[in-house]
Design an enzyme around this catalytic site. Structure first.
Site, mmCIF file in Angstrom:
data_model
loop_
_atom_site.group_PDB
_atom_site.id
_atom_site.type_symbol
_atom_site.label_atom_id
_atom_site.label_comp_id
_atom_site.label_asym_id
_atom_site.label_seq_id
_atom_site.Cartn_x
_atom_site.Cartn_y
_atom_site.Cartn_z
ATOM 1 N N ASP A 75 -24.203 -17.821 25.179
ATOM 2 C CA ASP A 75 -23.011 -17.099 24.730
ATOM 3 C C ASP A 75 -22.635 -17.409 23.287
ATOM 4 O O ASP A 75 -23.144 -18.342 22.683
ATOM 5 C CB ASP A 75 -21.815 -17.411 25.664
ATOM 6 C CG ASP A 75 -21.758 -18.880 26.074
ATOM 7 O OD1 ASP A 75 -22.256 -19.723 25.313
ATOM 8 O OD2 ASP A 75 -21.230 -19.185 27.152
ATOM 9 N N ASN A 150 -12.927 -24.173 35.585
ATOM 10 C CA ASN A 150 -12.655 -23.110 36.569
ATOM 11 C C ASN A 150 -13.922 -22.612 37.253
ATOM 12 O O ASN A 150 -13.905 -21.595 37.934
ATOM 13 C CB ASN A 150 -11.928 -21.936 35.901
ATOM 14 C CG ASN A 150 -12.775 -21.276 34.814
ATOM 15 O OD1 ASN A 150 -13.869 -21.748 34.509
ATOM 16 N ND2 ASN A 150 -12.276 -20.200 34.245
ATOM 17 N N HIS A 152 -16.715 -21.551 35.689
ATOM 18 C CA HIS A 152 -17.527 -20.555 34.975
ATOM 19 C C HIS A 152 -18.871 -21.146 34.571
ATOM 20 O O HIS A 152 -19.010 -22.355 34.373
ATOM 21 C CB HIS A 152 -16.776 -19.946 33.770
ATOM 22 C CG HIS A 152 -16.618 -20.828 32.580
ATOM 23 N ND1 HIS A 152 -15.590 -20.687 31.667
ATOM 24 C CD2 HIS A 152 -17.345 -21.876 32.102
ATOM 25 C CE1 HIS A 152 -15.706 -21.567 30.705
ATOM 26 N NE2 HIS A 152 -16.754 -22.308 30.945
ATOM 27 N N GLU A 157 -16.453 -15.694 33.910
ATOM 28 C CA GLU A 157 -15.219 -16.253 34.467
ATOM 29 C C GLU A 157 -15.075 -15.842 35.934
ATOM 30 O O GLU A 157 -15.786 -14.940 36.403
ATOM 31 C CB GLU A 157 -14.030 -15.734 33.641
ATOM 32 C CG GLU A 157 -14.087 -16.082 32.145
ATOM 33 C CD GLU A 157 -13.820 -17.552 31.833
ATOM 34 O OE1 GLU A 157 -13.999 -18.421 32.710
ATOM 35 O OE2 GLU A 157 -13.440 -17.838 30.684
HETATM 36 C C1 F6R Z 1 -21.229 -22.992 26.763
HETATM 37 C C2 F6R Z 1 -20.889 -22.378 28.040
HETATM 38 C C3 F6R Z 1 -19.830 -22.915 28.929
HETATM 39 C C4 F6R Z 1 -19.773 -24.444 28.981
HETATM 40 C C5 F6R Z 1 -18.617 -24.913 29.853
HETATM 41 C C6 F6R Z 1 -18.496 -26.424 29.868
HETATM 42 O O1 F6R Z 1 -22.268 -22.295 26.123
HETATM 43 O O2 F6R Z 1 -21.469 -21.390 28.352
HETATM 44 O O3 F6R Z 1 -20.018 -22.410 30.233
HETATM 45 O O4 F6R Z 1 -20.987 -24.937 29.483
HETATM 46 O O5 F6R Z 1 -17.422 -24.360 29.381
HETATM 47 O O6 F6R Z 1 -18.161 -26.868 28.582
HETATM 48 P P1 F6R Z 1 -18.108 -28.423 28.243
HETATM 49 O O7 F6R Z 1 -19.515 -28.922 28.316
HETATM 50 O O8 F6R Z 1 -17.571 -28.463 26.836
HETATM 51 O O9 F6R Z 1 -17.217 -29.050 29.245
#
Ligand code: F6R
Length: 256
Positions: A75, A150, A152, A157
């Protein structure tokens, strides 16, 4: 092929990062040693930073020819300038692409690193092009995932469809709040949209490695491992439909 799920619990973030890097390294070199290309799906965020450091170290051996090694990101924020220090492009450059290229110049990130463009005027077209790029490379061999508080994965989401493809999404309030730590907690500065691979895109990867570290992930990981079928309110639960998934958690995230 039967369903293969493996769960490793490591003592701490350092151990998780080392174990995850070794896991990824073995998959990459197994393919490259057989003259096969390897497409690694990569995540950003705090969790995989240690993995990337260890992986660069492991791939620094210049006898490893990385010319058929590709990375595709999950992303990018939208809109987002590539030069913005908050962009996932800059994150990749800083944490993985440049250090890897420096250590082993057979990898050229400008040619071999793919990430959705957050600066396009036509994000819908960009999404289609991104899907096409993945397809042209033969699909993702191994997808690295973090998990949001959450549930994701990528920026899919809660409520995302399991058949969703790369698309523009609106970030949930939980995600905006969690990621505002990179904006000195100023939510007003945080992008509210992103381009993300879809759940359907992610589920087509040959293999998936999900990492979770720290107390903030304990509650969602408990919910995830308790499920025996996917639940649309917890996007990561669609991994239950994938035949080959490995979880690496640290003790804090596992709640043990
Ligand atoms: C990042 C992504 C997100 C993160 C998730 C956890 O490219 O796609 O799904 O993997 O938000 O983020 P951290 O590792 O910062 O807790």
């Amino acid at each position: 092929m039967g369903r293969f799920v493996s769960k490793h619990i490591e003592a701490d973030y350092e151990a998780l990062s080392e174990e995850a890097a070794l896991f990824v390294y073995k998959r990459i070199t197994a393919a490259l040693n057989n003259s096969k290309p390897f497409v690694l799906g990569v995540a950003t965020g705090s969790t995989p930073i240690g993995l990337y450091q260890y992986l660069v170290h492991l791939l620094a051996d210049r006898r490893i020819d990385l010319s058929k090694f590709y990375t595709v990101n999950l992303d990018e924020y939208y809109p987002m300038k590539q030069t913005d220090s908050h962009s996932y492009y800059q994150y990749m450059k800083f944490h993985f692409w440049e250090p890897l290229q420096k250590a082993n110049p057979t990898f050229e990130y400008e040619v071999q690193g793919f990430i959705p463009s957050g600066e396009t005027d036509n994000p819908e077209a960009e999404c289609l092009v991104y899907e096409e790029r993945i397809k042209q490379r033969g699909g993702i061999d191994l997808q690295i995932l973090g998990i949001g508080v959450n549930g994701h994965i990528g920026f899919n989401e809660p409520g995302s469809s399991p058949s969703s493809r790369t698309r523009v999404v609106t970030l949930s309030p939980e995600t905006v709040s969690a990621n505002s730590r990179f904006y000195k907690d100023d939510i007003s500065q945080m992008p509210k949209k992103a381009i993300t691979m879809g759940l359907g895109t992610i589920l087509e990867a040959g293999e998936i490695l999900l990492l979770a570290s720290g107390k903030s992930k304990e509650s969602i990981m408990r919910k995830l491992v308790a499920l025996d079928k996917p639940d649309q309110s917890l996007p990561a639960s669609y991994l239950l439909q994938h035949p080959r998934v490995t979880y690496i958690l640290d003790i804090d995230a596992s709640g043990t």
